[in-house]
Scaffold this motif. Structure first.
Motif, PDB file in Angstrom:
ATOM      1  N   ASP A  64      -6.679  -4.071 -10.145  1.00 26.37           N
ATOM      2  CA  ASP A  64      -6.417  -2.718  -9.638  1.00 26.37           C
ATOM      3  C   ASP A  64      -4.910  -2.501  -9.613  1.00 26.37           C
ATOM      4  OD1 ASP A  64      -6.758  -0.201  -8.628  1.00 26.37           O
ATOM      5  OD2 ASP A  64      -7.502  -0.835  -6.653  1.00 26.37           O
ATOM      6  N   VAL A  66      -2.195  -0.628  -7.151  1.00 20.46           N
ATOM      7  CA  VAL A  66      -2.169  -0.111  -5.776  1.00 20.46           C
ATOM      8  C   VAL A  66      -0.732   0.145  -5.357  1.00 20.46           C
ATOM      9  CG1 VAL A  66      -4.289  -1.309  -5.139  1.00 20.46           C
ATOM     10  CG2 VAL A  66      -2.072  -2.439  -4.801  1.00 20.46           C
ATOM     11  N   SER A  67      -0.591   0.996  -4.347  1.00 17.42           N
ATOM     12  CA  SER A  67       0.710   1.201  -3.714  1.00 17.42           C
ATOM     13  C   SER A  67       0.962   0.089  -2.711  1.00 17.42           C
ATOM     14  CB  SER A  67       0.737   2.555  -2.998  1.00 17.42           C
ATOM     15  OG  SER A  67      -0.199   2.549  -1.919  1.00 17.42           O
ATOM     16  N   ARG A  69       1.533   0.453   0.450  1.00 21.68           N
ATOM     17  CA  ARG A  69       0.763   0.740   1.659  1.00 21.68           C
ATOM     18  C   ARG A  69      -0.684   0.256   1.513  1.00 21.68           C
ATOM     19  NH1 ARG A  69       1.523   4.422   5.704  1.00 21.68           N
ATOM     20  NH2 ARG A  69       3.269   5.345   4.574  1.00 21.68           N
ATOM     21  N   LYS A  70      -1.293   0.549   0.332  1.00 24.46           N
ATOM     22  CA  LYS A  70      -2.678   0.124   0.122  1.00 24.46           C
ATOM     23  C   LYS A  70      -2.761  -1.392   0.030  1.00 24.46           C
ATOM     24  CE  LYS A  70      -6.757   0.793  -2.774  1.00 24.46           C
ATOM     25  NZ  LYS A  70      -7.348   1.489  -3.948  1.00 24.46           N
ATOM     26  N   ARG A  73      -2.790  -2.727   3.424  1.00 25.68           N
ATOM     27  CA  ARG A  73      -4.068  -2.451   4.086  1.00 25.68           C
ATOM     28  C   ARG A  73      -5.150  -3.410   3.598  1.00 25.68           C
ATOM     29  NH1 ARG A  73      -4.438   2.433   2.767  1.00 25.68           N
ATOM     30  NH2 ARG A  73      -6.087   2.370   1.177  1.00 25.68           N
ATOM     31  N   LEU A  74      -5.169  -3.695   2.275  1.00 26.60           N
ATOM     32  CA  LEU A  74      -6.140  -4.642   1.745  1.00 26.60           C
ATOM     33  C   LEU A  74      -5.915  -6.045   2.290  1.00 26.60           C
ATOM     34  CD1 LEU A  74      -6.275  -3.508  -1.994  1.00 26.60           C
ATOM     35  CD2 LEU A  74      -8.080  -3.263  -0.279  1.00 26.60           C
TER      36      LEU A  74
END
Length: 687
Positions: A64, A66-67, A69-70, A73-74
């Protein structure tokens, strides 16, 4: 790297690489590859065609973009075992942000830099060395990083030590409460103490080493701080807050960023030794990585060998002088390693130049490091030729070590390693077939094996002897520790006895000081009373007729002094030597008195009041109304003795006569003023 590697982690492994942007600029995008371990049943269900081409874990691979921030979060949601990257600073702009990132990671999640420590290698080189597919595409780099971390390749990036602080403290202020203040405070401190004991019991049950510091307060503890030798995930206590008590768990911060290998590998290394009064050693990897340097004035050869063993398996032992010193030769034989010495002693300027990029604490460490680096330089071409012939999946350093120290051919070592890995036959046999017939090579091969077995047995015997020496030394140290613990226990007991004696002595000294102060005060009080007695005797003589007989013809009269014209001073004088009717009173400071103070003095019916300073109008009026004679002290010759004084009778009578004259004049003046006032009022009424 096997399927058991990822499964042993029991959690996913994240591989991360910058896809676009810059962590120091606008929000970057990251290529994220997640390796999720499969169960044994899930692995068996994977079709053969879908199994990975490389010798690695069979895991589910998710990709993936992702940023940041993401990504964070993950990480919080999935709590991966490891977050792998080729450079930790791709996730943080500077050291401060990196420390914040490390602090925010879930317990048990490690940030891994797979390319090395402070001086990382290119990811392509590391991947190639471990047989991991590599491409310059960010997603492929992220996957390579994830697979390397899953295989325990790389260094954990950490800003914290393996010590954790557990603090049990008040959860609310003691300044409020519905009960009385003392009961409220006692309850809070009691609950903190109770929770502290629970935490200590849990730490003991987990067999964790810890130190405890307690701040005792009224009713219990204000706080208790436990310094535990473990990481937060290994501690059966977590952050919490309940009512009166809060528990805070925080790892101890390092001075900077540290890189710790995921596993303590015993790599093949080159060791440089500089013997002498100060013995120095340097350990350098076959890839020119300087692992460590060391120097000592007290350690023997066995301790130096032990230090080297902890850091790798020596392939070459080198010295910077020719011929090789006996100490270096002894260390070389203990490892059955190849030796290296220069053609002539290495000049100091050349050693300085070769070690300029590396930090050493003294000249001995510099010389040892120079010997190791020059030995590496001398074998560099040989290492490259061996690496070119070694298949990607074999351990190139193991091949180099056996070729250099065992004097074996590259082909023989490769075939042996393939046989050990269960991958013999095919390609290896074909290579051997190109070299000649099979029957002629059979006997030499067996002879080589026998020679290898003897060599290994000799080495095992040497190492076992070294282990025995170390065991004996360890036993001696244990005995010494036991003796020191006994001495420490006895010293503590003696210290407690001396402390009790010091406390008793201090208590007696304080009591002695108190008694001495009371004695001195009593002596001072006795001296003051004796002086007062003498003054009273003198006053008594002045007031009694028998003294008048003695002092006949001397025309003396007693004068009683009052410090200030205040009620307190008058009462003090009356208490100390009495004020009676007919006394001559001397006011040392006549100012400030009011009507009541003047009336108090008038009640004693003094014969004459001598004054220093000016009376207030109110006090002067009261004394005049009470017919108390008042005269300036300068009108009478006084002879003072402390609080007592004497004056001539003739001076006193003259002062009284003068006052009476002034009093008559004052009365006539007052009467005249009164008549004038009556006439004025009468005229005012008629008009």
């Amino acid at each position: 790297m096997t399927a058991r590697t990822v499964r042993a982690l029991d959690r996913p492994v994240f591989g991360v690489d910058v896809q676009s942007g810059d962590v120091r600029g606008d929000a970057p995008a990251y290529a994220l590859v997640t390796l999720t371990p499969l169960s044994a049943a899930e692995e068996d269900a994977v079709p053969e065609a879908e199994r990975p081409d490389v010798d690695g874990p069979i895991a589910r691979v998710d990709r993936d973009v992702v940023s940041l921030r993401k990504l964070l979060r993950l990480i919080d949601e999935r709590e991966p075992a490891r977050i792998a990257t080729d450079n930790a600073y791709e996730l943080a702009a500077d050291t401060g942000e990196l420390v914040q990132l490390l602090r925010s990671l879930p317990d048990g999640t490690r940030l891994v830099q797979v390319t090395g420590a402070e001086r990382p290698e290119p990811l392509s080189r590391v991947a190639s060395r471990h047989g991991i597919p590599y491409d310059s595409d960010p997603m492929a780099e992220a996957e390579a990083a994830a697979r390397l971390a899953a295989a325990n390749v790389g260094h954990e990036v950490t800003a914290f030590t393996d010590e954790t602080t557990v603090k049990v403290a008040r959860g609310r202020s003691t300044g409020k409460g519905g009960w009385s203040q003392d009961r409220y405070t006692r309850r809070i401190h009691g609950n903190v103490k109770k929770r502290s004991r629970q935490v200590e019991s849990e730490l003991r049950s987990a067999n964790l080493e810890y130190d405890r510091e307690v701040t005792e307060k009224y009713g219990g503890y204000a706080n208790a701080v436990f310094t535990v030798s473990a990481r937060p995930e290994d501690i059966p206590v977590s952050n919490s807050r309940a009512g009166d008590v809060r528990v805070e768990v925080e790892r101890e911060r390092r001075d900077g960023i540290a890189y710790e290998p995921l596993v303590q590998r015993r790599d093949h290394v080159i060791v440089g030794i500089d013997p002498g009064t100060t013995t120095a050693a340097a350990v350098v990897g076959l890839d020119e990585t300087v692992h460590d340097v060391y120097s000592t004035r007290t350690a023997d050869t066995a301790e130096v060998i032990e230090w080297v063993i902890e850091r790798g398996r020596p392939t070459i032992v080198a010295a910077d002088v020719e011929p090789m010193p006996d100490t270096v030769e002894s260390i070389r034989r203990s490892f059955d390693a190849a030796g290296w010495i220069p053609d002539s002693d290495l000049p100091v300027d050349e050693k300085l130049h070769r070690t300029r990029e590396f930090a050493t604490d003294n000249d001995h460490e510099r010389d040892a490091l120079a010997a190791a680096l020059y030995a590496l330089d001398d074998h560099a071409d040989q290492f490259d030729r061996i690496a070119e012939k070694t298949p990607p999946r074999l351990d190139r350093e193991a091949v180099i070590a056996r070729v250099v120290s065992g004097e074996e051919s590259v082909e023989t070592v490769i075939d042996d390693l393939r046989d050990d890995a269960g991958d013999g036959g095919g390609e290896g046999s074909a290579d051997e077939g190109d070299g000649g017939g099979g029957d002629s090579d059979a006997e030499p091969e067996r002879t080589e094996e026998e020679r290898e077995i003897r060599r290994l047995r000799d080495r095992v015997e040497r190492l076992e002897g070294h282990v025995d020496d170390l065991t004996d030394k360890l036993d001696d140290r244990d005995d010494r520790i036991e003796d020191l613990e006994t001495e420490l226990s006895e010293a503590k007991r003696q210290e407690r006895i001396e402390a009790r004696e010091r406390r008793a002595v201090s208590r007696l000294e304080r009591e002695t000081d108190r008694l001495e102060r009371e004695r001195d005060e009593a002596r001072e009080r006795a001296d003051r009373l004796a002086e007062k007695l003498e003054r009273l005797k003198a006053l008594w003589k002045l007031d009694h007729s028998d003294f008048a007989d003695v002092a006949a013809g001397r025309d003396l009269v007693a004068v009683k002094a009052v410090e200030q014209f205040t009620r307190a001073a008058i009462e003090t004088a009356d208490r100390e030597y009495g004020l009676a009717a007919g006394d001559v009173v001397y006011l040392r400071d006549a100012s400030g008195a009011g009507r009541q103070t003047a009336a108090l003095l008038a009640e004693t019916e003094p014969r004459l009041v001598l004054k220093e300073g000016t009376l207030s109008e109110a006090a002067d009026a009261v004394l005049f109304e009470e017919s108390v004679p008042v005269a300036p002290a300068d009108d009478v010759a006084l002879q003072e003795v402390d609080d007592l004084a004497v004056a001539r009778e003739s001076d006193v009578e003259a002062a009284i006569d003068d006052w009476e004259r002034r009093a008559r004049e004052r009365e006539r003046q007052q009467q005249s003023e009164l008549v004038d006032q009556i006439i004025s009022e009468h005229r005012a009424e008629r008009s």
